[in-house]
Design an enzyme around this catalytic site. Sequence first.
Site, PDB file in Angstrom:
ATOM      1  N   GLY A  12      22.353 -12.297 -36.237  1.00  0.00           N
ATOM      2  CA  GLY A  12      22.956 -11.096 -35.654  1.00  0.00           C
ATOM      3  C   GLY A  12      24.178 -10.568 -36.375  1.00  0.00           C
ATOM      4  O   GLY A  12      25.002  -9.878 -35.769  1.00  0.00           O
ATOM      5  N   THR A  13      24.290 -10.835 -37.692  1.00  0.00           N
ATOM      6  CA  THR A  13      25.460 -10.279 -38.401  1.00  0.00           C
ATOM      7  C   THR A  13      25.363  -8.756 -38.491  1.00  0.00           C
ATOM      8  O   THR A  13      26.389  -8.073 -38.457  1.00  0.00           O
ATOM      9  CB  THR A  13      25.631 -10.878 -39.813  1.00  0.00           C
ATOM     10  OG1 THR A  13      24.517 -10.519 -40.623  1.00  0.00           O
ATOM     11  CG2 THR A  13      25.794 -12.385 -39.762  1.00  0.00           C
ATOM     12  N   ASN A  14      24.163  -8.227 -38.586  1.00  0.00           N
ATOM     13  CA  ASN A  14      24.029  -6.757 -38.595  1.00  0.00           C
ATOM     14  C   ASN A  14      24.361  -6.176 -37.221  1.00  0.00           C
ATOM     15  O   ASN A  14      24.967  -5.118 -37.131  1.00  0.00           O
ATOM     16  CB  ASN A  14      22.626  -6.338 -39.045  1.00  0.00           C
ATOM     17  CG  ASN A  14      22.492  -6.375 -40.559  1.00  0.00           C
ATOM     18  OD1 ASN A  14      23.014  -5.500 -41.250  1.00  0.00           O
ATOM     19  ND2 ASN A  14      21.836  -7.407 -41.075  1.00  0.00           N
ATOM     20  N   MET A  91      12.335  -9.930 -36.604  1.00  0.00           N
ATOM     21  CA  MET A  91      11.230 -10.526 -37.358  1.00  0.00           C
ATOM     22  C   MET A  91       9.885 -10.400 -36.627  1.00  0.00           C
ATOM     23  O   MET A  91       8.925 -11.070 -36.977  1.00  0.00           O
ATOM     24  CB  MET A  91      11.533 -12.000 -37.659  1.00  0.00           C
ATOM     25  CG  MET A  91      12.816 -12.225 -38.419  1.00  0.00           C
ATOM     26  SD  MET A  91      12.864 -11.305 -39.992  1.00  0.00           S
ATOM     27  CE  MET A  91      14.552 -11.606 -40.503  1.00  0.00           C
ATOM     28  N   LEU A  94       6.044  -5.151 -34.985  1.00  0.00           N
ATOM     29  CA  LEU A  94       6.085  -4.300 -33.792  1.00  0.00           C
ATOM     30  C   LEU A  94       4.694  -3.829 -33.402  1.00  0.00           C
ATOM     31  O   LEU A  94       3.904  -3.435 -34.257  1.00  0.00           O
ATOM     32  CB  LEU A  94       6.964  -3.070 -34.039  1.00  0.00           C
ATOM     33  CG  LEU A  94       8.458  -3.299 -34.181  1.00  0.00           C
ATOM     34  CD1 LEU A  94       9.193  -1.965 -34.167  1.00  0.00           C
ATOM     35  CD2 LEU A  94       9.017  -4.219 -33.117  1.00  0.00           C
ATOM     36  N   ASN A 108      15.058   0.497 -39.405  1.00  0.00           N
ATOM     37  CA  ASN A 108      15.038  -0.910 -39.811  1.00  0.00           C
ATOM     38  C   ASN A 108      15.971  -1.107 -41.005  1.00  0.00           C
ATOM     39  O   ASN A 108      16.089  -0.222 -41.852  1.00  0.00           O
ATOM     40  CB  ASN A 108      13.601  -1.277 -40.223  1.00  0.00           C
ATOM     41  CG  ASN A 108      13.472  -2.716 -40.693  1.00  0.00           C
ATOM     42  OD1 ASN A 108      13.975  -3.640 -40.061  1.00  0.00           O
ATOM     43  ND2 ASN A 108      12.804  -2.916 -41.829  1.00  0.00           N
ATOM     44  N   HIS A 110      16.320  -3.370 -44.318  1.00  0.00           N
ATOM     45  CA  HIS A 110      15.548  -4.293 -45.160  1.00  0.00           C
ATOM     46  C   HIS A 110      16.448  -4.767 -46.306  1.00  0.00           C
ATOM     47  O   HIS A 110      17.119  -3.940 -46.939  1.00  0.00           O
ATOM     48  CB  HIS A 110      14.299  -3.593 -45.711  1.00  0.00           C
ATOM     49  CG  HIS A 110      13.464  -4.511 -46.535  1.00  0.00           C
ATOM     50  ND1 HIS A 110      12.678  -5.498 -45.982  1.00  0.00           N
ATOM     51  CD2 HIS A 110      13.340  -4.639 -47.882  1.00  0.00           C
ATOM     52  CE1 HIS A 110      12.092  -6.185 -46.947  1.00  0.00           C
ATOM     53  NE2 HIS A 110      12.472  -5.682 -48.109  1.00  0.00           N
TER      54      HIS A 110
HETATM   55  C1  GAR Z   1      19.122  -9.385 -42.728  1.00  0.00           C
HETATM   56  O1  GAR Z   1      19.317  -9.725 -44.085  1.00  0.00           O
HETATM   57  C2  GAR Z   1      18.079  -8.289 -42.604  1.00  0.00           C
HETATM   58  O2  GAR Z   1      18.160  -7.339 -43.634  1.00  0.00           O
HETATM   59  C3  GAR Z   1      16.811  -9.073 -42.704  1.00  0.00           C
HETATM   60  O3  GAR Z   1      17.061 -10.237 -41.934  1.00  0.00           O
HETATM   61  C4  GAR Z   1      18.460 -10.544 -41.990  1.00  0.00           C
HETATM   62  C5  GAR Z   1      18.973 -10.694 -40.576  1.00  0.00           C
HETATM   63  O4  GAR Z   1      20.313 -11.126 -40.547  1.00  0.00           O
HETATM   64  N1  GAR Z   1      15.695  -8.328 -42.199  1.00  0.00           N
HETATM   65  C6  GAR Z   1      14.468  -8.429 -42.711  1.00  0.00           C
HETATM   66  O5  GAR Z   1      14.177  -9.182 -43.589  1.00  0.00           O
HETATM   67  C7  GAR Z   1      13.440  -7.503 -42.056  1.00  0.00           C
HETATM   68  N2  GAR Z   1      12.265  -7.410 -42.878  1.00  0.00           N
HETATM   69  P1  GAR Z   1      21.214 -10.962 -39.258  1.00  0.00           P
HETATM   70  O6  GAR Z   1      20.443 -11.528 -38.063  1.00  0.00           O
HETATM   71  O7  GAR Z   1      22.440 -11.773 -39.567  1.00  0.00           O
HETATM   72  O8  GAR Z   1      21.519  -9.502 -39.091  1.00  0.00           O
END
Ligand code: GAR
Length: 211
Positions: A12-14, A91, A94, A108, A110
Amino acid sequence: MLRLAILVSGGGTNLQAIIDAIAQGRITNAQIAAVISNNPGAYALERAKQAGIPHICVSPKSYAQRSEFNAALLQTIRSCEPDLIVLAGCMVVLPQELIQAYAGKIINIHPALIPSFCGKGYYGLHVHEKVLERGVKLTGATVHFADEGTDTGPIILQKAVEVKQDDTPQTLQRRVMEEAEWNILPEAINLIANGRVRIKDGKTIIDGGEA
Ligand code: GAR
């Protein structure tokens, strides 16, 4: 006020970058209506809790059939009445029904420069492993609208990040997050919340000023 439903699966850093950007006024005209995780152990749920944001887990493991999970996920999202669904490290593949119900309203993040290193099997750390395997010198991140394909929808924002010779998948993932993801995802939400993103002929147009 744009209502955001944020779908997460992991750290969940994003999500945190979005929470912080709203608190600091870098995202205006938007509020997080709910955080939804498919993974009960996702630290993202804890982040939502700490920020006082409604959060819920809809796990495929709680349902005998995938179709039941899909229906529950759609119902949970509908009940949040979102204007925009943000896949922030989500992940889950959908359900088509969800993509159709919210066409043009799902974005999204990526962790690569689409159309490189994307599509089936390219998620999370695997993306950075493939980047290092190929030996490219630049990678980055992309925010795009989600459509029926995997990572195929209109691109909203991209940012390049340098690959270093001694990178591991982990160090590269961290740099891509710090230098790209945590900036362009809040920025894209802010643009959408302020009515500055349009889709025309399968591409996005950012109105009014530099993006
Ligand atoms: C992030 O790097 C995001 O870009 C990637 O998963 C990570 C989640 O990190 N998403 C994908 O690969 C989607 N295809 P987070 O939970 O710390 O945000």
